[in-house]
Design a protein around this motif. Structure first.
Motif: not given
Lengths: 79, 79, 79, 79
Positions: B19-32, C25-33
């Motif tokens: 969940x923490x990683x998903x939040x970070x990923x979402x934050x970056x997606x928002x930045x993009x 974003x890809x690095x975090x997606x890899x971490x989640x995986x």
């Protein structure tokens, strides 16, 4: 309880109609895949054919505008 | 039962890390999305920028080959 | 021409910012995986963990309502 | 040149077959959407109907196993 049975039947009918349509959709998706496979066996590149299919869906002037902007950006970026 | 508790804690820890990683990923997606919005506000077309990003990810010779085949197909089809 | 160069530089900067963010974003997606893989190696089912992650994102009352309706439909359909 | 024309015709035929199939697929996708709309107008929840459709596609024992594991995880996590 009679109402419950009626509602269950109605829901089941909706679900079954959806399942039949999903099967038809899957059959057509399989047919599309088969055409791409046949094209590939004849030397064409399916991935690039997909690009052409997408381009042909666009209005002519939209496609021409996209071509022009893409060309400009690629020149600017040098790629 | 002690084992069950241990397993539950372990599962919870995995879920919370995800969940923490998903939040970070979402934050970056928002930045993009924000960068695309800023580019759009400066007159650039985000959709075509995405095409350029995709093209830049490709090896030069792969991109050149794709360009050549796409050009051939478009000429053949007349689009 | 000076303007063209400025615009090209600006476009390049936007593209490069996007590319850096895409990499993050890809690095975090890899971490989640990786977390899912680690959980799997510990005997957990990643596919069902994903369901739990999705359920936890929902408001409690929304999740409870979904549970209740799904249960009703499954009973009605018998699945 | 004759060869080029033949190849162009062949490519065009492949593309046109794909376009016809894509149209058929789209028509069926529209039909599916219509059934969900009709069900919604009758008080059913389309999102949860989709879950039921997915569950019914699974083998009985796979679905039962998924139910059991999901239940265990939810109890462990308390959601």
């Amino acid at each position: 309880m009679a109402d419950g049975t009626v509602a269950a039947d109605q829901l089941r009918l909706f679900i079954e109609r959806i399942e039949r349509l999903e099967e038809e959709k899957k059959a057509i998706a399989d047919d599309i895949r088969d055409v791409y496979s046949e094209a590939k066996a004849n030397g064409y590149d399916p991935r690039i054919m997909r690009m052409v299919v997408r381009l042909r869906k666009m209005e002519t002037h939209t496609r021409q505008e996209q071509d022009a902007i893409l060309e400009t950006y690629r020149t600017a970026i040098g790629c």
